[in-house]
Design an enzyme around this catalytic site. Structure first.
Site, PDB file in Angstrom:
ATOM      1  N   ARG A  81      26.789  13.139  21.270  1.00 14.46           N
ATOM      2  CA  ARG A  81      27.428  14.006  22.283  1.00 14.46           C
ATOM      3  C   ARG A  81      28.923  13.887  22.052  1.00 14.46           C
ATOM      4  NH1 ARG A  81      26.874  15.030  28.726  1.00 14.46           N
ATOM      5  NH2 ARG A  81      24.902  15.943  28.128  1.00 14.46           N
ATOM      6  N   HIS A 132      24.333  23.400  23.647  1.00 16.38           N
ATOM      7  CA  HIS A 132      23.577  22.322  24.296  1.00 16.38           C
ATOM      8  C   HIS A 132      22.087  22.587  24.035  1.00 16.38           C
ATOM      9  CE1 HIS A 132      22.752  18.938  26.649  1.00 16.38           C
ATOM     10  NE2 HIS A 132      23.243  19.283  27.822  1.00 16.38           N
ATOM     11  N   GLN A 183      19.217  20.888  26.020  1.00 18.35           N
ATOM     12  CA  GLN A 183      19.043  21.473  27.353  1.00 18.35           C
ATOM     13  C   GLN A 183      18.169  22.723  27.260  1.00 18.35           C
ATOM     14  OE1 GLN A 183      20.352  20.292  30.466  1.00 18.35           O
ATOM     15  NE2 GLN A 183      18.811  21.778  31.110  1.00 18.35           N
ATOM     16  N   ASP A 211      25.336  27.389  36.248  1.00 24.41           N
ATOM     17  CA  ASP A 211      25.930  26.097  35.835  1.00 24.41           C
ATOM     18  C   ASP A 211      27.327  26.029  36.456  1.00 24.41           C
ATOM     19  OD1 ASP A 211      26.384  23.676  34.573  1.00 24.41           O
ATOM     20  OD2 ASP A 211      26.669  24.528  32.569  1.00 24.41           O
ATOM     21  N   CYS A 214      21.292  23.302  35.060  1.00 27.94           N
ATOM     22  CA  CYS A 214      21.123  22.184  34.114  1.00 27.94           C
ATOM     23  C   CYS A 214      21.595  20.858  34.695  1.00 27.94           C
ATOM     24  CB  CYS A 214      21.855  22.500  32.816  1.00 27.94           C
ATOM     25  SG  CYS A 214      23.604  22.771  33.040  1.00 27.94           S
ATOM     26  N   ARG A 217      13.798  17.513  30.255  1.00 30.06           N
ATOM     27  CA  ARG A 217      14.675  16.968  29.207  1.00 30.06           C
ATOM     28  C   ARG A 217      13.968  15.838  28.474  1.00 30.06           C
ATOM     29  NH1 ARG A 217      20.245  17.548  29.504  1.00 30.06           N
ATOM     30  NH2 ARG A 217      20.129  16.597  27.434  1.00 30.06           N
TER      31      ARG A 217
HETATM   32  N1   CP Z   1      22.586  18.547  31.761  1.00 30.57           N
HETATM   33  C1   CP Z   1      23.155  17.466  31.171  1.00 30.57           C
HETATM   34  O1   CP Z   1      23.408  17.430  29.967  1.00 30.57           O
HETATM   35  O2   CP Z   1      23.368  16.428  32.036  1.00 30.57           O
HETATM   36  P1   CP Z   1      24.231  15.116  31.694  1.00 30.57           P
HETATM   37  O3   CP Z   1      25.639  15.558  31.463  1.00 30.57           O
HETATM   38  O4   CP Z   1      24.074  14.232  32.909  1.00 30.57           O
HETATM   39  O5   CP Z   1      23.660  14.485  30.467  1.00 30.57           O
END
Ligand code: CP
Length: 309
Positions: A111, A138, A141, A229, A268, A296
């Site tokens: 990430r 992402h 997701q 979002d 999300c 997830r």
């Molecule tokens: N949706 C998502 O990626 O959540 P986090 O940022 O908590 O990992």
């Protein structure tokens, strides 16, 4: 985007269109199987003794916990690597980190926000690299989103989804996922916050035809799925006043849901309740937000075991 397969190189998952439609459906089927296995308490140690290195530049709840739990359930192990816990935080080149990690772990989940950084990690890795979120994409997701929609709608046939709000990284990968599964996508966003043209082009190449509008009421009226979002992502805090003003009328709440009383609501997470979505909407019977969060776990287990088999 993957256009040809080189058997000597590991497959990576940097965005949704790294998978073909058939591969995506295979991964989603596997995610459903893992969900059933968890529910039934069945052993599914498909990654026994394998290790995932998880590289995080910023905080995360869902991505971190679902990957770590997923590896445990698969009989493997996950190592959390905060940027400041390793030499990357002291200026080690990404390509050196990537090559060294490849000698220890079986896969890397990264990430790292700047999309070109996850591409560098993948270029120099001898093991699969999974994008856990960049500023552009992402894809993990999206896997969970598609699993959730498939469960809710009993498949993808004839499903229409509306993305409402900022055309951000989550929206961009979702648009590619909709194109691969023939979900009819409308993106309702204020002028200046649309999906990137390059992503729209990729979605069209996959057979999708996302519609963009600035009218949130029109966009939700025929939707089976309404997905939103945050309006202000990490790093955009200085734009708060401008964005709050620009997104007025785009809140998923009673005023919009009056036009979509049957639609399912997705987010999300993390949500800023009272901004892009109301407390009442996220807690309502229309909300499938926490099923989406659960998925997830199952979807990531599926993509990891598929990449590593
Ligand atoms: N949706 C998502 O990626 O959540 P986090 O940022 O908590 O990992």
């Amino acid at each position: 985007m993957t256009t040809e397969t080189d058997d000597t190189q590991p497959r990576h998952f940097l965005d949704v269109d790294d998978l073909t439609e058939t591969e995506l459906l295979t991964v989603l089927d596997r995610a459903t199987a893992y969900k059933r296995a968890v529910e039934a308490g069945d052993d599914h140690a498909d990654l026994e003794d394998q290790t995932l290195g998880m590289l995080f530049q910023k905080a995360s709840t869902r991505t971190r916990v679902s990957f770590e739990t997923g590896m445990t359930q698969l009989g493997g192990h996950a190592i959390f690597l905060g940027e400041d816990d390793i030499q990357l935080g002291r200026g080690e080149p990404l390509k050196d980190t990537s090559r060294a990690l490849s000698r220890y772990v079986d896969a890397v989940m990264a990430r790292v926000f700047k999309h070109e950084n996850v591409e560098v990690l993948a270029e120099y890795a001898d093991v699969p690299v999974v994008n856990g979120l960049t500023d552009d994409a992402h894809p993990c997701q999206t896997l969970a989103d598609l699993q959730t929609i498939r469960e809710q709608e009993d498949g993808f046939d004839g499903v229409s989804a509306t993305w409402i709000g900022d055309g951000n990284n989550v929206a961009q990968s979702f648009a590619l996922g909709c194109a691969l599964t023939d979900i009819d996508l409308t993106v309702a966003t204020p002028e200046g916050y649309e999906l990137d043209d390059e992503v729209l082009e990729r979605a069209r190449e996959l057979g999708g035809d996302p519609t963009t509008t600035t009218d949130p009421i029109e966009a939700v009226s025929d939707a089976d799925i309404i997905y939103t979002d945050v309006w202000i992502s990490m790093g955009q805090e200085d734009e708060r006043d401008v964005r709050m003003n620009d997104f007025e009328g785009f809140q998923v709440g009673a005023d919009l849901l009056e036009y979509a009383p049957e639609a399912s609501i997705m987010h999300c997470l993390p949500a800023h309740r009272g901004e892009e979505i109301t407390d009442e909407a996220i807690e309502s019977d229309q909300s499938i937000v926490f099923d989406q969060a659960e998925n997830r776990l199952h979807a990531q287990k599926a993509v990891l075991s598929w990449l590593l088999e």
